[in-house]
Design an enzyme around this catalytic site. Sequence first.
Site, mmCIF file in Angstrom:
data_model
loop_
_atom_site.group_PDB
_atom_site.id
_atom_site.type_symbol
_atom_site.label_atom_id
_atom_site.label_comp_id
_atom_site.label_asym_id
_atom_site.label_seq_id
_atom_site.Cartn_x
_atom_site.Cartn_y
_atom_site.Cartn_z
ATOM 1 N N MET A 141 70.883 57.497 23.434
ATOM 2 C CA MET A 141 69.318 57.461 23.733
ATOM 3 C C MET A 141 68.840 58.131 22.340
ATOM 4 O O MET A 141 67.918 57.775 22.046
ATOM 5 C CB MET A 141 69.091 58.451 25.224
ATOM 6 C CG MET A 141 69.119 57.254 26.504
ATOM 7 S SD MET A 141 68.428 56.094 26.192
ATOM 8 C CE MET A 141 66.456 56.343 26.884
ATOM 9 N N ALA A 153 72.382 67.341 31.185
ATOM 10 C CA ALA A 153 71.598 68.154 32.392
ATOM 11 C C ALA A 153 72.463 68.990 32.537
ATOM 12 O O ALA A 153 72.953 68.949 32.992
ATOM 13 C CB ALA A 153 71.069 67.013 33.213
ATOM 14 N N SER A 155 63.056 56.327 30.625
ATOM 15 C CA SER A 155 63.489 54.790 31.196
ATOM 16 C C SER A 155 63.430 53.970 30.202
ATOM 17 O O SER A 155 62.841 53.101 29.474
ATOM 18 C CB SER A 155 62.710 54.552 32.452
ATOM 19 O OG SER A 155 63.612 53.725 33.133
ATOM 20 N N LYS A 164 59.811 60.726 37.842
ATOM 21 C CA LYS A 164 61.552 60.340 37.153
ATOM 22 C C LYS A 164 62.268 60.126 38.073
ATOM 23 O O LYS A 164 63.113 59.136 38.458
ATOM 24 C CB LYS A 164 61.758 60.978 35.417
ATOM 25 C CG LYS A 164 63.259 59.857 34.948
ATOM 26 C CD LYS A 164 62.796 58.199 34.551
ATOM 27 C CE LYS A 164 64.404 58.102 34.306
ATOM 28 N NZ LYS A 164 65.820 58.431 34.289
ATOM 29 N N ASN A 208 64.982 57.038 39.602
ATOM 30 C CA ASN A 208 65.942 56.230 39.576
ATOM 31 C C ASN A 208 66.204 55.940 40.689
ATOM 32 O O ASN A 208 66.644 55.159 41.349
ATOM 33 C CB ASN A 208 65.958 57.448 39.127
ATOM 34 C CG ASN A 208 66.688 57.383 37.688
ATOM 35 O OD1 ASN A 208 65.551 56.742 37.115
ATOM 36 N ND2 ASN A 208 66.973 57.823 37.249
ATOM 37 N N ARG A 232 67.040 67.987 74.241
ATOM 38 C CA ARG A 232 67.337 68.673 73.859
ATOM 39 C C ARG A 232 67.159 70.316 74.568
ATOM 40 O O ARG A 232 67.272 71.617 74.238
ATOM 41 C CB ARG A 232 66.272 68.729 71.964
ATOM 42 C CG ARG A 232 66.782 68.563 71.211
ATOM 43 C CD ARG A 232 65.947 68.080 70.116
ATOM 44 N NE ARG A 232 65.731 69.298 69.338
ATOM 45 C CZ ARG A 232 64.735 70.402 69.274
ATOM 46 N NH1 ARG A 232 64.139 69.328 69.584
ATOM 47 N NH2 ARG A 232 64.400 71.364 68.412
ATOM 48 N N HIS A 289 65.096 73.634 73.980
ATOM 49 C CA HIS A 289 64.103 74.225 72.878
ATOM 50 C C HIS A 289 62.342 73.560 72.891
ATOM 51 O O HIS A 289 61.424 73.302 72.273
ATOM 52 C CB HIS A 289 65.051 72.979 72.016
ATOM 53 C CG HIS A 289 65.822 73.445 71.383
ATOM 54 N ND1 HIS A 289 66.354 74.278 70.800
ATOM 55 C CD2 HIS A 289 67.425 72.663 71.792
ATOM 56 C CE1 HIS A 289 67.327 74.000 70.269
ATOM 57 N NE2 HIS A 289 68.121 73.713 70.614
#
Length: 492
Positions: free
Chosen positions: A23, A86, A138, A193, A197, A455, A461
Site C-alpha cells: 500500500m 496497526a 480503501s 473506514k 469494512n 426478567r 427487573h
Amino acid sequence: MNASIARVGSGKADIGMIGLAVMGENLALNIESRGFQVAVYNRTTAKVDEFMRGRAAGKRFIGAHNPQELVAALQRPRKIIMLVKAGRPVDDLIEQLLPLLEAGDILIDGGNSQYTDTIRRTQRVEDAGMLYVGSGVSGGEDGALHGPSLMPGGSTAAWPHIKPIFQAICARTKEGDPCCDWMGENGAGHFVKMIHNGIEYGDMQLIAETYDVLRRVLGLDNDRMHDIFRQWNASELDSYLIEITRDILGYRDATGAAVLDAILDAAGQKGTGKWTVVEALDQGTPLTLIGEAVFARTLSSAKEERVAAAALLSTAPAPFQGNRDQLIDDLRQALYAAKIISYAQGYQLLRAAAAANRWNLNYGGIALVWRGGCIIRSAFLGDIKRAFDRDPQLVNLLLDPFFKQAVVSRQEAWRRVVVAAVQGGVPVPCLSAALTYFDGYRSARLPANLIQAQRDYFGAHTYERIDQPRGQMFHTNWTGHGGDTTSRAYTV
C-alpha cells in the site's frame, strides 16, 4: 543522505511516506504521479534502496535511511503518512517522530487503526503541538496506485494542508466528484473506514451465499454463474464486488481448470469486521447482517471440524422442484434487498457513534466518498446520497421512499430464496438475518413483552406498561412470595 540512493528533483518534498509495503509503495507512486515530490522511508532501509533504483527511478522521490533524514527532506508544515502495522507500531512511530517535528506539522495514519486508538493519538499529538489525521484508505493495491477512496478525520486544522494532495490522488465518480472528504474530528475517519469494512464483510457474504444457492440448490456450473453475474453487473447490482465475482467464476488456469474450485473454503479476516460488530454491541445498535458475516467466516475456518461433522450429520435434502429461472431472478432481487438492509444497519451505527462522539458526519457525503476507489463501490451508493439529500436527518434508509419501495417490492422473491435455501440445506445466514431484521423493524409489536415479564419474574427487573407513560416502571409479585423489592432499572 546515503550516496547509493538517488534524489530526483530539487527543493524539499511535499509529503513523506513511512512504510513501503504494497500500500505504501503504490500510494507514494500515485502521489508522485499527480505532480508532488515525495520523501520515503522504510525501517528496513534496503527496501528504500530497492524502491529508489526500481519503480521510483527517474521520478520525484527523495530516499531516506532514517526518520531524521525524512523529516529534514520535507517542507513546512511537514506532512507524513504512516503506513505501518496497526497497533503498537503506530504508537512507537509517533513517539519516535514527535521530537523531530515542530508546531503545526502533520502526522497521518493511513492504516486500518481502531478508531478509539485514533481518538487517543489525536489528543497525544495535539498536546505536543502537532496535528494528527487518521485516514481510512480503501481500494487495495490497485486503488492505492490509481485512486483510492480516502476517509480522513482528526485535527480539523490539518485538512486545508492535506486536501490538495488527498483530493488529487483519490478516485473520482463518473461525474468528477472526488471520493475523498473530511469525515470529522479525532477518530471519525477511521470509524467510517471501519463501517466500510463491516459492510464489505456483509456484501461479500451475501454474494457468497447467492453463489452457494446457485451452485448447490440449482446445480449450476461456473460458466453459467459467470454469465449470471455478468448480467447482474448490468443491473441494479452494478458494483465492484459483483464485477470481480463474475471474473473469478470465469477464470481458468493453464490447464483449463477453474481456480475457484481449488480454493480452500476457509475465509480469513483481519479484525475490522469484528471491531464493527463489537462497536454495534457497545452502541446498542442492531447490526445483525454484518455480525452473521463475521460469524460465517469464523465457522468456515473450522474446516476439519466441519468435514467430520458432515460425515455424521449429512442429510439428503429434496431436490429443487420449482421454476429454476424464477429462482435465479429471485436471487438477484434478494441480494439487492439484503444489501439495502446491510447499509441501513451500517448507517444506523454511524448515526449512533456520531451522537456518542459528537461528530458531525455528512451521511450523504460518506456515500459519495464510497462511490469510487473502494471495495464496496457501486451505483447503489448514488441512491444513498440522494436519500440523504432528500432528508439529511433520515434515521433509517428503509424509511426513504426509494428504498422502501425497493425492499417491499422484492420481499416475496427474497422469502422464496430463503425457503429454497432452507429446504435445500444450504446456509444463508446473511440473507435470512437481513429478512428477519426487515420483519422485526416493520413490526409494531414484538414478543419482548414476554422477555420483560420473564426478567421481572426471576429478577424483579421491572417492566413498562402499554397503558402508562414511557419510563414508568412496574413490578408484579408473580409467585405471591417474592415481595415488593425490585432491581435497580438500567439499560446497558
